[in-house]
Design a protein around this motif. Structure first.
Motif, short mmCIF file in Angstrom:
data_model
loop_
_atom_site.label_atom_id
_atom_site.label_comp_id
_atom_site.label_asym_id
_atom_site.label_seq_id
_atom_site.Cartn_x
_atom_site.Cartn_y
_atom_site.Cartn_z
N GLY A 135 -10.59 -18.43 0.44
CA GLY A 135 -9.34 -18.06 1.10
C GLY A 135 -9.03 -16.57 1.01
O GLY A 135 -7.96 -16.15 1.45
N ALA A 136 -9.93 -15.78 0.46
CA ALA A 136 -9.68 -14.34 0.33
C ALA A 136 -9.83 -13.66 1.68
O ALA A 136 -10.76 -13.94 2.43
N SER A 137 -8.93 -12.76 1.97
CA SER A 137 -8.99 -11.96 3.19
C SER A 137 -9.57 -10.60 2.83
O SER A 137 -9.16 -9.98 1.85
N ILE A 138 -10.49 -10.12 3.64
CA ILE A 138 -11.11 -8.81 3.38
C ILE A 138 -10.03 -7.73 3.40
O ILE A 138 -10.02 -6.83 2.56
N ALA A 139 -9.13 -7.81 4.36
CA ALA A 139 -8.08 -6.80 4.46
C ALA A 139 -7.19 -6.81 3.21
O ALA A 139 -6.83 -5.75 2.69
N ALA A 140 -6.85 -8.00 2.70
CA ALA A 140 -6.00 -8.09 1.51
C ALA A 140 -6.73 -7.57 0.28
O ALA A 140 -6.14 -6.87 -0.55
N VAL A 141 -8.01 -7.87 0.15
CA VAL A 141 -8.80 -7.38 -0.98
C VAL A 141 -8.89 -5.86 -0.92
O VAL A 141 -8.70 -5.17 -1.93
N ALA A 142 -9.17 -5.33 0.28
CA ALA A 142 -9.27 -3.88 0.43
C ALA A 142 -7.96 -3.20 0.08
O ALA A 142 -7.94 -2.18 -0.62
N LEU A 143 -6.86 -3.77 0.51
CA LEU A 143 -5.54 -3.22 0.21
C LEU A 143 -5.27 -3.25 -1.29
O LEU A 143 -4.75 -2.29 -1.86
N ALA A 144 -5.65 -4.35 -1.95
CA ALA A 144 -5.43 -4.47 -3.38
C ALA A 144 -6.22 -3.44 -4.18
O ALA A 144 -5.76 -2.94 -5.21
N PHE A 145 -7.41 -3.09 -3.70
CA PHE A 145 -8.26 -2.11 -4.38
C PHE A 145 -8.07 -0.70 -3.82
O PHE A 145 -8.81 0.22 -4.17
N LYS A 146 -7.11 -0.53 -2.89
CA LYS A 146 -6.80 0.76 -2.26
C LYS A 146 -8.03 1.33 -1.54
O LYS A 146 -8.41 2.49 -1.71
N LEU A 147 -8.66 0.46 -0.73
CA LEU A 147 -9.84 0.83 0.04
C LEU A 147 -9.59 0.54 1.51
O LEU A 147 -8.70 -0.23 1.86
#
Length: 130
Positions: free
Chosen positions: A27-39
């Motif tokens: 269920g992970a979204s690439i956009a959400a993961v990138a935002l969380a890691f500031k990428l």
């Protein structure tokens, strides 16, 4: 006043591995993961495809091209589609057929339908594609 150009950031293999593991969560979204890691999400997509991925840590690339093809059976609820009318005569093995192939990435579906029932085929396709 001089403006200094931004320098590229360098990310460690361990950091990239953490990002890729977070992307692999259900269920992970690439956009959400990138935002969380500031990428930027495009950078994360590149890492997932294998460009710049930390191979030394044993993190596999999660690219679509490496996923083995698999068959996914789809069922259509009978309430959605009307029951097909029985053909007047069964199609002969040598009769002409309509052959449709649908592909989306590594997934695909094939449909064959007798030409004598082309109107039924069109009606089914309209219902499925809604």
């Amino acid at each position: 006043m001089q403006v200094k150009p931004k320098q590229r950031r360098r990310h460690s293999a361990a950091f990239k591995a953490d990002v890729l593991v977070a992307c692999a969560e259900p269920g992970a979204s690439i956009a959400a993961v990138a935002l969380a890691f500031k990428l930027n999400d495009n950078l994360v997509h590149q890492w997932r495809r294998g460009r710049g991925a930390p191979k030394a840590l044993g993190v596999p690339s999660l690219g679509i091209a490496e996923a083995p093809p698999r068959f996914i059976e789809l069922t259509v609820a009978s309430a959605m589609l009307p029951a097909p009318a029985p053909p007047a005569s069964p199609p002969s093995p040598t009769s002409e057929t309509i052959a449709l192939e649908f592909k989306y990435g590594t997934l695909g579906a094939s449909v064959t339908w007798p030409v004598s029932a082309a109107a039924d085929c069109a009606a089914r396709l309209r219902e499925v594609l809604r």
